[in-house]
Design a protein around this motif. Sequence first.
Motif: not given
Length: 282
Positions: A187-191, A217-220
Amino acid sequence: MVDAPEILRYSAFAATPEGGNPAGVVLDARGLSEQDMLRIAAEVGYSETAFVMGQAADAAVPRYRVRYWSPAAEVPFCGHATVATAVALAERVGAGPLIFDTNAGPVALDTAEQDGSVEVSFTSVEPEVREIDGVVLDQLLQTLSLTRSDLDPRFPPREAFAGNWHPVLVLADRELFHQFRFPPAEVAALMRAQGWLGTVTVLHATGAAEFMARNLFPVGRITEDPATGSAAASVGAYLRELAYPEQSVRIHQGAHVGRPSLLAVEIPATGGITVSGGATRL
């Protein structure tokens, strides 16, 4: 050598004494470099820490330059850290109107003392709503182990902006909303690829003016956010775009991470979306 700044810790939008979203607040970040702010945000470990870079001189309304950092990167805007910062300022200089100049644009706030605490309402920058590319939507749904048939047909998927871009998905089934799982790294990679610096916002409508939310919010480096003010404002913009009849809604969030939260959203006919809540010192 810059002295180590004082780091305040608040919980914003709490629905219960143990709820809300923790935020770090540095009221005097003058002299801190971007590397300093990123390091401090990582050490604090909350989804965001707000840094007050200075106050404008001779402004009719107190005006502050504010930046926000997650443990991984700077983000243009953060709602719960905005509320926390406004409460921290009100506790020191008194309640009243404020303006925060953020990387997303100027954000107007009102603070008021109520029963010994400070309540904050902030009005977002001018929002935008756009369609999600079909290929990207299918990729997002697949990553979340969902399909298009899982979406509530009353609420088509969109991307909404009120400081950060958030994809907004509304699930029809309550149990699926509670139970879906996702791989944080994917999910973070897609975000990152889509420039979604806020959260992936997944909702379920529980009433005409009530929604449950899970904000991923895995990108954070935070799997799920307990309370997301920028996402709440984006949801308001999304609902207005759909000509949703309610002018105010309540968003319940945080139960999945043990920190129940409540965000009140006002949806005017035009202009920014207003989100209200409080914050308490941790």
